[in-house]
Scaffold this motif. Sequence first.
Motif, short mmCIF file in Angstrom:
data_model
loop_
_atom_site.label_atom_id
_atom_site.label_comp_id
_atom_site.label_asym_id
_atom_site.label_seq_id
_atom_site.Cartn_x
_atom_site.Cartn_y
_atom_site.Cartn_z
N HIS A 28 -9.71 1.87 1.25
CA HIS A 28 -9.28 2.60 2.44
C HIS A 28 -10.51 2.65 3.36
CE1 HIS A 28 -5.96 4.09 -0.03
NE2 HIS A 28 -5.43 4.66 1.03
N ASP A 85 2.12 2.96 3.35
CA ASP A 85 1.15 4.01 2.98
C ASP A 85 1.89 5.27 2.52
OD1 ASP A 85 -1.27 5.27 2.58
OD2 ASP A 85 -1.66 5.69 4.68
N HIS A 141 1.35 5.35 -2.04
CA HIS A 141 0.89 6.40 -2.99
C HIS A 141 2.18 7.08 -3.46
CE1 HIS A 141 -3.27 6.52 -0.96
NE2 HIS A 141 -2.52 5.92 -0.05
N HIS A 191 -6.11 0.36 6.62
CA HIS A 191 -6.19 1.23 7.82
C HIS A 191 -6.92 0.47 8.92
CE1 HIS A 191 -4.46 4.97 6.26
NE2 HIS A 191 -5.20 4.82 5.18
N HIS A 231 0.86 -1.21 0.00
CA HIS A 231 0.00 0.00 0.00
C HIS A 231 0.88 1.24 0.00
CE1 HIS A 231 -3.75 2.19 1.83
NE2 HIS A 231 -2.88 3.10 1.42
FE FE Z 1 -3.38 5.15 1.67
#
Ligand code: FE
Length: 409
Positions: A240, A315, A72, A263, A70
């Motif tokens: 998410h 993340d 970005h 999460h 995970h």
């Molecule tokens: Fe995320």
Amino acid sequence: MNVDLLLRNVHLATMDSAEGYGEILNGALAVHAGRIVWLGPDSKLPPDVRPTEEADCFGHWLTPGLIDCHTHLVWAGSRANEFEARLHGRSYHEIAEAGGGILSTVQATRAASADELSDSAYLRLRELLAEGVTTVEIKSGYGLDVATEVKCLRVAKELGGSVPVRIHPTFLGAHAIPPEFARRADAYVDFVCEKALPAVKSLGGVDAVDAFCETIAFSPAQCRRVLEAARKLGFAVKLHADQLSDSGGAGLIAELGGLSADHVEYTSPGSVRAMAKSGTVAVLLPGAFYSLRERQLPPIAEFRAQGVPMAVATDCNPGTSPCTSLLLMLNMACVLFGLTPAEALAGVTRNAARALGVQDRRGRLAIGLDADLALFDIDHPRDLSAFMGRRPLLRRWVAVGARVPSPAS
Ligand code: FE
Ligand code: NIG
């Protein structure tokens, strides 16, 4: 048996057992054409193994290549000002509602060229790889229009061409409501379903679709529309979910047979049961929990009791988890969430592979699996979780003896 590479005098943390590290002390491992073809105690190595290359590992530890399931990773600009603002008392909510947060990254990312995005993402990727990562999931979601989403997904796919790593691009169109759709969330969801998803489908090489289910983002009903449209086009789905409140997101993604709920701090016992039933992985993101100084812990005891696999990821993003250390996440998953070091390592190997739907190919050391490997200068695999800021990687291999496949393969 002819093999491309034979590693000897090596301790193996195979991660190929439901609990613990699956240790094989004083082992050997043989690789041919990108796959593991033999592993076991060195004393049992078949006499007919003839390697092209043989390496003495001097008693160091070999693990499956680490998987960050995970991130970005592709964005432009900086949000350090928001870090500072939060420390002056402003909340993530307030900043997002004032047009900061995700939308400030969207503005910078729209303005950036593909080369600029690629250069900055490559620097972040390199940090991950230096710790032993061999597979990285990369979400879009800082474009929110077709051209920028496609630009970011292309950049993500092509990062895999410049360095040995496997990239899994994910389309996260429903990440925030872009300014041109302000206060028209449903119209934006229509746009994602009708325009963006088909464009991403024809781009190719994107294997999953994600959304942000939260009061400051999209409702469960809106996420459902995006995810159902994605499933119709053949994408795997993930969400998410339940990061800042319990919206039932984890239950929704379980109902849709999704790969993972990510999460999950506020996930209810009912949603945990639904995840267990559907085999949906709980992706724990301690970096975001830490950065936002959250208090609500994910329901680790329920995940354990129900047998929900737990993964751990960075993340990596500019706002809530500006972090390129997966090993630090192991430590945080243990210290903040109470995972055992073996659970944490399973979270970036076996269970992270499951979160990407590649559990039959990666995440364990076992015969027939991809030869993605990481060799560490440590006394025991628990050291990977116990230390902070150390970089014990000696060497990593991705698909030894084979061409690294293109993204999403
Ligand atoms: Fe995320
Ligand atoms: O995973 N939760 C939504 N998305 C990111 C945050 C992105 C951002 O703030 O830029 C996350 O934490």
